[in-house]
Design an enzyme around this catalytic site. Structure first.
Site, PDB file in Angstrom:
ATOM      1  N   HIS A 122      40.559  37.560  39.904  1.00 60.90           N
ATOM      2  CA  HIS A 122      40.361  38.255  38.832  1.00 60.90           C
ATOM      3  C   HIS A 122      38.701  38.319  38.699  1.00 60.90           C
ATOM      4  O   HIS A 122      38.451  39.655  38.347  1.00 60.90           O
ATOM      5  CB  HIS A 122      40.703  37.225  37.428  1.00 60.90           C
ATOM      6  CG  HIS A 122      42.207  37.243  37.552  1.00 60.90           C
ATOM      7  ND1 HIS A 122      42.727  36.270  36.809  1.00 60.90           N
ATOM      8  CD2 HIS A 122      43.128  37.489  38.234  1.00 60.90           C
ATOM      9  CE1 HIS A 122      44.007  36.026  36.942  1.00 60.90           C
ATOM     10  NE2 HIS A 122      44.339  36.708  38.069  1.00 60.90           N
ATOM     11  N   HIS A 153      49.161  43.435  37.106  1.00 64.45           N
ATOM     12  CA  HIS A 153      48.504  42.464  37.128  1.00 64.45           C
ATOM     13  C   HIS A 153      48.443  42.166  38.779  1.00 64.45           C
ATOM     14  O   HIS A 153      47.511  41.722  39.282  1.00 64.45           O
ATOM     15  CB  HIS A 153      49.034  41.199  36.619  1.00 64.45           C
ATOM     16  CG  HIS A 153      48.308  40.002  36.944  1.00 64.45           C
ATOM     17  ND1 HIS A 153      46.812  39.757  36.164  1.00 64.45           N
ATOM     18  CD2 HIS A 153      48.260  39.013  37.489  1.00 64.45           C
ATOM     19  CE1 HIS A 153      46.450  38.600  36.674  1.00 64.45           C
ATOM     20  NE2 HIS A 153      47.306  37.981  37.810  1.00 64.45           N
ATOM     21  N   ASP A 176      45.318  41.595  41.185  1.00 64.38           N
ATOM     22  CA  ASP A 176      45.182  40.676  41.997  1.00 64.38           C
ATOM     23  C   ASP A 176      44.674  41.138  43.707  1.00 64.38           C
ATOM     24  O   ASP A 176      44.085  40.633  44.382  1.00 64.38           O
ATOM     25  CB  ASP A 176      46.445  39.842  42.576  1.00 64.38           C
ATOM     26  CG  ASP A 176      46.656  38.742  41.344  1.00 64.38           C
ATOM     27  OD1 ASP A 176      45.785  38.390  40.620  1.00 64.38           O
ATOM     28  OD2 ASP A 176      47.901  38.474  41.128  1.00 64.38           O
ATOM     29  N   HIS A 216      48.884  36.996  47.211  1.00 60.39           N
ATOM     30  CA  HIS A 216      47.651  36.398  47.806  1.00 60.39           C
ATOM     31  C   HIS A 216      48.020  36.191  49.381  1.00 60.39           C
ATOM     32  O   HIS A 216      46.971  36.673  50.237  1.00 60.39           O
ATOM     33  CB  HIS A 216      47.229  35.505  47.152  1.00 60.39           C
ATOM     34  CG  HIS A 216      47.026  35.576  45.406  1.00 60.39           C
ATOM     35  ND1 HIS A 216      46.274  36.469  45.133  1.00 60.39           N
ATOM     36  CD2 HIS A 216      47.688  35.011  44.744  1.00 60.39           C
ATOM     37  CE1 HIS A 216      46.252  36.731  43.738  1.00 60.39           C
ATOM     38  NE2 HIS A 216      47.130  35.669  43.401  1.00 60.39           N
TER      39      HIS A 216
END
Length: 315
Positions: free
Chosen positions: A94, A259, A263, A286
């Protein structure tokens, strides 16, 4: 890939893309979402060419914010000191997204614990901090990485690609276009998409407030795995089937996909330079984002360092 990427270092007077850093240091205090520990965080200005570096003040060790220093991608991105793998900084995505979106190339980030504070679960508080600190241009060109041909990674139904956008020399600024979709079985999430041409204003207003999220049924499992110890309805959206458990509901209709976009911006910011290209993905995470950067730099024909002022080159 061995060692850091070495991009050309052209004469600063010949480049119109300037590196930036903060005008002044700024700090905050918060809780790590996974560790549950209170963390003091300070973001300091740094000289041109310094890059983004995390300093564990409690351990006296520095970790460069780079894709090849990523040591764990379970629910967040974790960086490790390559010379001492036990020294780590977690949940960097973030803050990295906010730094990237606001074009901050150089900063020293000090913290006295293993994890960046989660704050409200979005990138918006970090954007606020950086806006308060202000930024300044340096007399050194940015390191721009132009995508030359498509690179793709996949895992089951999930996939991610970096695609060319055309010569960076034709653009007034480096461009990162992001288009992604997600698909969750939970009815409260379902299928969503989000798109963004990354600029300070588009990031600040369109996606930065989107919060991280979790499934209620998984919370006990996360705790058993030593994760989400600092998680709460104050810093994450919690979904239970078709229900949103947060009393205030959602901040935007596609908050979950937005969101995931935040990321992705944060994970791609670990490239070691500013990307000029397009990121397209379905069900990214991720691990997949990091694999994509590793695949990109494993293929020297897939990218090109842009060393010249694009406006001069196009003239």
């Amino acid at each position: 890939m061995d060692g850091p990427i070495r991009l050309p270092n052209p004469n600063p007077a010949a480049s119109g893309w300037r590196q930036r850093t903060l005008k002044t240091a700024i700090d905050c205090v918060g809780i790590g979402v996974h560790s549950g520990r209170r963390v003091n965080l300070t973001i300091r200005p740094a000289a041109a060419g310094h890059g983004i570096v995390f300093r564990r003040t409690d351990l006296g060790r520095d970790i460069a914010a780079r894709f090849d220093n990523v040591a764990d991608t379970r629910l967040c991105t974790v960086l490790a000191d390559p010379a001492m793998q036990s020294v780590r900084v977690g949940t960097v995505e973030h803050l990295m997204a906010a730094l990237s979106a606001l074009a901050i190339d150089n900063a020293l980030i000090e913290l006295d614990g293993p994890e960046i504070p989660i704050l409200d679960g979005s990138a918006a508080p970090f954007v606020f901090l950086l806006d308060c600190a202000g930024s300044v241009a340096l007399d050194t060109p940015r390191q721009v990485i132009e995508i030359r041909h498509t690179v793709r990674v996949a895992a089951g139904e999930a996939w991610a690609e970096l695609r060319p956008l055309g010569p960076a020399a034709r653009a007034a600024d480096p461009v990162l276009q992001i288009d992604l979709s997600i698909d969750f079985t939970a009815a409260a999430i379902g299928r969503q998409s989000a798109s963004l041409r990354l600029t300070p204003d588009s990031f600040r207003h369109d996606v930065a407030p989107a919060r991280t999220f979790a499934h209620a049924a998984e919370v006990d499992q996360l705790h058993a795995a030593g994760l989400a110890r600092g998680g709460s309805l104050d810093n994450a959206i919690v979904v239970d089937g078709d229900a949103i458990l947060n009393p205030g509901g959602l901040r935007m209709n596609n908050e979950f996909a937005s969101h995931k976009l935040v990321d992705a911006v944060g994970d791609l910011a670990l490239a070691g330079g500013t990307l000029h290209g397009r990121f397209v993905a379905h069900r990214p995470g991720h691990a997949l984002n990091n694999r994509l950067l590793r695949a990109l730099f494993a293929d020297p024909t897939a990218w090109n360092p842009v060393a010249n002022d694009p406006l001069v080159a196009a003239a």
